[in-house]
Design a protein around this motif. Sequence first.
Motif, PDB file in Angstrom:
ATOM      1  N   GLY A   1      34.508  -7.863 -13.341  1.00  0.00           N
ATOM      2  CA  GLY A   1      35.292  -6.840 -12.672  1.00  0.00           C
ATOM      3  C   GLY A   1      36.707  -6.700 -13.192  1.00  0.00           C
ATOM      4  N   ASP A   2      37.197  -5.454 -13.149  1.00  0.00           N
ATOM      5  CA  ASP A   2      38.583  -5.151 -13.522  1.00  0.00           C
ATOM      6  C   ASP A   2      39.427  -4.769 -12.314  1.00  0.00           C
ATOM      7  OD1 ASP A   2      38.228  -5.305 -16.485  1.00  0.00           O
ATOM      8  OD2 ASP A   2      36.819  -3.672 -16.083  1.00  0.00           O
ATOM      9  N   VAL A   3      38.780  -4.283 -11.257  1.00  0.00           N
ATOM     10  CA  VAL A   3      39.442  -3.919 -10.002  1.00  0.00           C
ATOM     11  C   VAL A   3      38.473  -4.245  -8.874  1.00  0.00           C
ATOM     12  CG1 VAL A   3      40.372  -2.046  -8.570  1.00  0.00           C
ATOM     13  CG2 VAL A   3      40.825  -2.055 -11.014  1.00  0.00           C
ATOM     14  N   VAL A   4      39.021  -4.668  -7.732  1.00  0.00           N
ATOM     15  CA  VAL A   4      38.203  -4.971  -6.563  1.00  0.00           C
ATOM     16  C   VAL A   4      38.569  -4.024  -5.422  1.00  0.00           C
ATOM     17  CG1 VAL A   4      37.680  -6.699  -4.779  1.00  0.00           C
ATOM     18  CG2 VAL A   4      37.938  -7.407  -7.166  1.00  0.00           C
ATOM     19  N   ILE A   5      37.543  -3.484  -4.761  1.00  0.00           N
ATOM     20  CA  ILE A   5      37.734  -2.728  -3.521  1.00  0.00           C
ATOM     21  C   ILE A   5      36.947  -3.461  -2.440  1.00  0.00           C
ATOM     22  CG2 ILE A   5      37.397  -0.546  -2.317  1.00  0.00           C
ATOM     23  CD1 ILE A   5      37.403   0.845  -5.024  1.00  0.00           C
TER      24      ILE A   5
ATOM     25  N   PRO B   1      38.980   6.890   7.689  1.00  0.00           N
ATOM     26  CA  PRO B   1      38.392   7.438   6.457  1.00  0.00           C
ATOM     27  C   PRO B   1      39.487   7.791   5.464  1.00  0.00           C
ATOM     28  CG  PRO B   1      38.473   9.127   8.146  1.00  0.00           C
ATOM     29  CD  PRO B   1      38.977   7.870   8.797  1.00  0.00           C
ATOM     30  N   PHE B   2      39.185   7.698   4.173  1.00  0.00           N
ATOM     31  CA  PHE B   2      40.177   7.996   3.150  1.00  0.00           C
ATOM     32  C   PHE B   2      39.655   9.117   2.250  1.00  0.00           C
ATOM     33  CE2 PHE B   2      37.804   4.118   2.105  1.00  0.00           C
ATOM     34  CZ  PHE B   2      37.027   4.584   1.051  1.00  0.00           C
ATOM     35  N   ASP B   3      40.589   9.702   1.526  1.00  0.00           N
ATOM     36  CA  ASP B   3      40.247  10.766   0.593  1.00  0.00           C
ATOM     37  C   ASP B   3      39.736  10.135  -0.705  1.00  0.00           C
ATOM     38  OD1 ASP B   3      40.671  13.791  -0.139  1.00  0.00           O
ATOM     39  OD2 ASP B   3      41.471  12.639  -1.818  1.00  0.00           O
ATOM     40  N   LEU B   4      38.582  10.584  -1.186  1.00  0.00           N
ATOM     41  CA  LEU B   4      37.986   9.987  -2.386  1.00  0.00           C
ATOM     42  C   LEU B   4      38.843  10.227  -3.624  1.00  0.00           C
ATOM     43  CD1 LEU B   4      34.218  10.781  -1.774  1.00  0.00           C
ATOM     44  CD2 LEU B   4      35.328   8.546  -1.695  1.00  0.00           C
ATOM     45  N   ASN B   5      39.521  11.355  -3.680  1.00  0.00           N
ATOM     46  CA  ASN B   5      40.423  11.601  -4.813  1.00  0.00           C
ATOM     47  C   ASN B   5      41.585  10.606  -4.794  1.00  0.00           C
ATOM     48  OD1 ASN B   5      38.951  13.790  -5.822  1.00  0.00           O
ATOM     49  ND2 ASN B   5      40.002  15.232  -4.480  1.00  0.00           N
ATOM     50  N   GLU B   6      42.063  10.300  -3.594  1.00  0.00           N
ATOM     51  CA  GLU B   6      43.139   9.312  -3.489  1.00  0.00           C
ATOM     52  C   GLU B   6      42.642   7.940  -3.918  1.00  0.00           C
ATOM     53  OE1 GLU B   6      46.361   7.499  -0.268  1.00  0.00           O
ATOM     54  OE2 GLU B   6      44.655   8.679   0.434  1.00  0.00           O
ATOM     55  N   LEU B   7      41.422   7.579  -3.510  1.00  0.00           N
ATOM     56  CA  LEU B   7      40.854   6.296  -3.910  1.00  0.00           C
ATOM     57  C   LEU B   7      40.750   6.195  -5.425  1.00  0.00           C
ATOM     58  CD1 LEU B   7      39.409   3.607  -3.277  1.00  0.00           C
ATOM     59  CD2 LEU B   7      37.271   4.903  -3.196  1.00  0.00           C
ATOM     60  N   THR B   8      40.272   7.255  -6.062  1.00  0.00           N
ATOM     61  CA  THR B   8      40.156   7.263  -7.526  1.00  0.00           C
ATOM     62  C   THR B   8      41.524   7.100  -8.180  1.00  0.00           C
ATOM     63  OG1 THR B   8      38.203   8.690  -7.371  1.00  0.00           O
ATOM     64  CG2 THR B   8      39.318   8.580  -9.505  1.00  0.00           C
ATOM     65  N   ALA B   9      42.529   7.796  -7.631  1.00  0.00           N
ATOM     66  CA  ALA B   9      43.886   7.701  -8.181  1.00  0.00           C
ATOM     67  C   ALA B   9      44.441   6.290  -8.028  1.00  0.00           C
ATOM     68  CB  ALA B   9      44.800   8.717  -7.496  1.00  0.00           C
ATOM     69  N   VAL B  10      44.161   5.636  -6.887  1.00  0.00           N
ATOM     70  CA  VAL B  10      44.631   4.267  -6.669  1.00  0.00           C
ATOM     71  C   VAL B  10      43.974   3.304  -7.655  1.00  0.00           C
ATOM     72  CG1 VAL B  10      44.627   2.337  -5.038  1.00  0.00           C
ATOM     73  CG2 VAL B  10      45.232   4.624  -4.253  1.00  0.00           C
ATOM     74  N   VAL B  11      42.670   3.488  -7.916  1.00  0.00           N
ATOM     75  CA  VAL B  11      41.973   2.639  -8.890  1.00  0.00           C
ATOM     76  C   VAL B  11      42.606   2.793 -10.268  1.00  0.00           C
ATOM     77  CG1 VAL B  11      39.788   2.279 -10.097  1.00  0.00           C
ATOM     78  CG2 VAL B  11      39.806   2.582  -7.612  1.00  0.00           C
TER      79      VAL B  11
END
Length: 479
Positions: free
Chosen positions: A48-52, A105-115
């Motif tokens: 892994g490179d990032v963990v959620i 709930p969170f915005d999926l675009n925001e999640l992608t940006a955070v990753v």
Amino acid sequence: MTASVVLVADDDAGIRTVITHALERAGFEVRTTANAATLWHWISDGQGDVVITDVIMPDENGLDLIPRIRKIRPELRVIAMSAQSTLLTAVKATERGAFEYLPKPFDLNELTAVVRRALEAPRVAAIAPVEAEPEEQLPLIGRSAAMQEIYRTLARLMGTDLTVMITGESGTGKELVARALHDYGKRRSGPFVAINMAAIPRELIESELFGHEKGAFTGATHRSSGRFEQAEGGTLFLDEIGDMPPEAQTRLLRVLQEGEYTTVGGRAAIRTNVRIIAATHHDLRQLIRQGLFREDLYFRLNVVPIRLPPLRERSGDIPELVRHFMSRAGTEGLPSKMLDAAAMEKLKSYRWPGNIRELENLVRRLAALYSEEVIGIEIIEAELADATAPVAEAEDNGLAQSVERHIRAFFGAHGGALPAPGLFDRVVREVERPLITLTLEATRGNQIKAAEVLGLNRNTLRKKIRELSIAVVRGGGRE
């Protein structure tokens, strides 16, 4: 080029599927699991490179994993997510070393940006110390989107000494936010000292803030410490900063610029080590345009702005707030009550001019004055009708009745609770300022004529102009 691998741990299969689809569309490779044990196995193997990770999982709390992850792989970024979206969750995630915290709930675009940010952020090998876990109590209540953003902002500020400016209407909880910044921040072991500028006579504010020496002014029979000295090593909360007089503004600016001050009547500079948090319900930019607030001081104070929404903008939080205040009333010996659905909807549709303070006082009245175990809409309608009656439009029958209506509305907005001390000076100041300003405008800035119209001595008028920071107009210009 090999795609970055994101490890996802959540016991909800639907959430795992949604996250997987979103991240794979963004070009990431995704591995998912429903438990903490598998996630820890992958991380221990160097995967892994990032963990959620979710916070609540069947076998372990996701937040408890973060310090262990940082110990063996300090370069691995961890993003925590939780449906238990409170300030304490955000604080814990930040203190334990999470790269980011996302409330569900969170915005999926925001999640992608955070990753993406997590992958691009500089890697540091140092392990941040894990602070002691805060007590399980809620300094702030609400799960609305507006409150979630405030929680995330506060969590990011906990480890800093940045100056914060909190804005919002009266009763929105500005001091609670200041308290949370102190109680969960790096200065928690130091004192928290609050001072309300609107509750102190203007001529005494400098002495209250900076202290005074014996003989500095009439009545100064001994040396007195100020709030800066009392807050040394901790946090100083300057409430209603918009009511600070010009002389005190100048002194405060020096503290922020130089880190030192002098007492009233003193000569030696005193070094200070306090964190400043300011708050106001005024529009400070408007006060700057009116010449009532220093622009350079505004920029020094407004390093991190936090706007607290009025209760009418977060009506979805009202049921949780009502339950919290009912529970608190129960601990004070008042009988436990519930509201039926119609009554709760009525509360959610009300405008709440006194905001959370007004709601809390209403709940306390409901608990204390009514015998019904379940409060219905009839009681709520009667209570809210009484609250709005003083501010209803009425025929203008003179200045005295107009002032009376405003003062009744002021007390109504406090829900029956007594406001901060200094109400007399505050009301007089509110009447004096427009009275003198309009009289000066009518006399085109001629202070002799204005003093005659007002029936004041000219020196008294000059003193009032100076104390109230009134800009005098002469021939279209300002003095």
